[in-house]
Design a protein around this motif. Structure first.
Motif, PDB file in Angstrom:
ATOM      1  N   GLU A 152       0.827  -1.210   0.000  1.00  0.00           N
ATOM      2  CA  GLU A 152       0.000   0.000   0.000  1.00  0.00           C
ATOM      3  C   GLU A 152       0.860   1.258   0.000  1.00  0.00           C
ATOM      4  N   ALA A 153       1.950   1.237   0.780  1.00  0.00           N
ATOM      5  CA  ALA A 153       2.843   2.393   0.821  1.00  0.00           C
ATOM      6  C   ALA A 153       3.548   2.596  -0.518  1.00  0.00           C
ATOM      7  N   ILE A 154       3.929   1.503  -1.175  1.00  0.00           N
ATOM      8  CA  ILE A 154       4.532   1.599  -2.512  1.00  0.00           C
ATOM      9  C   ILE A 154       3.522   2.156  -3.502  1.00  0.00           C
ATOM     10  N   ALA A 155       2.275   1.653  -3.431  1.00  0.00           N
ATOM     11  CA  ALA A 155       1.225   2.133  -4.327  1.00  0.00           C
ATOM     12  C   ALA A 155       0.993   3.627  -4.145  1.00  0.00           C
ATOM     13  N   GLU A 156       0.965   4.068  -2.902  1.00  0.00           N
ATOM     14  CA  GLU A 156       0.785   5.489  -2.621  1.00  0.00           C
ATOM     15  C   GLU A 156       1.965   6.293  -3.169  1.00  0.00           C
ATOM     16  N   GLY A 157       3.184   5.800  -2.946  1.00  0.00           N
ATOM     17  CA  GLY A 157       4.368   6.486  -3.435  1.00  0.00           C
ATOM     18  C   GLY A 157       4.392   6.596  -4.947  1.00  0.00           C
ATOM     19  N   PHE A 158       3.985   5.521  -5.633  1.00  0.00           N
ATOM     20  CA  PHE A 158       3.970   5.532  -7.091  1.00  0.00           C
ATOM     21  C   PHE A 158       2.948   6.541  -7.608  1.00  0.00           C
ATOM     22  N   ALA A 159       1.795   6.635  -6.933  1.00  0.00           N
ATOM     23  CA  ALA A 159       0.777   7.617  -7.322  1.00  0.00           C
ATOM     24  C   ALA A 159       1.307   9.038  -7.130  1.00  0.00           C
TER      25      ALA A 159
END
Length: 289
Positions: A152-159
């Motif tokens: 989830e943190a990676i997904a947020e960072g990528f966004a």
């Protein structure tokens, strides 16, 4: 190793797909398109060009959106083969009327909304017809069974990174790394004596190095021995659906850019991917890994 890092930084969506921090899927919506008559008067059955726009709520499909394209749109006809990927939706009711000209105007990556704008050239009849929209979306929609909260943190960072908000992206990626390392440290410490355990009060980079060392097969001989071609083929195979996305290539920024890289070629455990932050030490300021 630098070539591997550089290559994977150009395919971050592929890495996110492998880490279950993103997925590619088709999303369908059907709605009427009603013009705003404050901009142009209503003329009933007379052919006229009407400006139209519609906002779609995609929050039931995603938590974060990484990329969104409007793959096709057109009038919805019950007997048409809508599920056939080769089928193109009709964009007019006849040769001379009911013409649709639409495009994706905006995608809200955190509000999970899409705004479509364009024109409808027709009469009141076309306004009462359903229009179907076929989207292809790369997004994060739930917890990863592979790396848990870190996904989830990676997904947020990528966004954040796709929006050019690199400072926020860095902290999200750092949070993902910290979560992943702590999870792996706890796994490795189970059943170990006190002198063999990875201590919680050492630096993050020291923990990461200890985790890599514990999971690296003896025959590999370190990260420098990882075969770049083999690793990249693994990414490419796992992320083949990402090829359907026509993503806009971003220019490389001189700001801090976290990078997801693959670390282990043949792990003894169930995990294969490590999240690492590739950066120059001088740009970290007072932050020390």
């Amino acid at each position: 190793m630098s070539k591997l890092t550089e290559a994977l930084s150009q395919d971050k969506l592929g890495v996110c797909l492998k880490l279950e921090a993103s997925e590619v899927k088709r999303v369908y919506r059907t709605t009427e398109l009603l013009p705003d008559f404050d901009f142009i008067p209503y003329d009933g059955g007379t052919d006229k060009d009407y400006p139209v726009w519609h906002e779609f709520d995609l929050s039931d499909e995603a938590i974060f959106i990484h990329s969104l394209i409007l793959d096709d749109y057109g009038y919805f006809v019950d007997d048409d083969p809508h599920d056939d990927p080769e089928y193109e939706l009709p964009k007019a009711t006849s040769e001379s009327t009911g013409k649709l000209a639409l495009e994706l105007q905006m995608a809200d990556r955190f509000g999970c909304r899409a705004l479509v704008r364009g024109s409808l050239s027709g009469t009141s009849m076309e306004m009462n017809m359903d229009v179907r929209f076929n989207f292809i979306v790369a997004s994060y929609s739930g917890e990863s069974s592979r790396i848990g909260y870190a996904a989830e943190a990676i997904a947020e960072g990528f966004a954040f990174e796709e929006e050019g908000k690199l400072k926020q992206a860095f902290f999200s990626y750092f949070s993902a790394l910290d979560s992943f390392v702590e999870s792996e440290r706890e796994k490795l410490n189970k059943g170990q004596s006190d002198d063999q355990r990875i201590k919680p009060d050492i630096r993050l980079m020291q923990k990461l190095q200890a985790i890599i060392k514990a999971n690296m097969p003896p025959s590999v001989g370190g990260l420098d021995k990882v075969k770049n071609g083999e690793t990249l083929r693994t990414v490419s195979t796992s992320a083949k659906n990402s090829e359907t996305l026509s993503l806009t290539t971003r220019k490389q920024s001189r700001l801090l850019r976290p990078t997801l890289i693959c670390a282990l070629p043949s792990p003894p455990s169930s995990w294969r991917w490590l999240v690492m932050i590739s950066t120059k030490k001088k740009r970290l300021g007072s932050t020390t890994l």
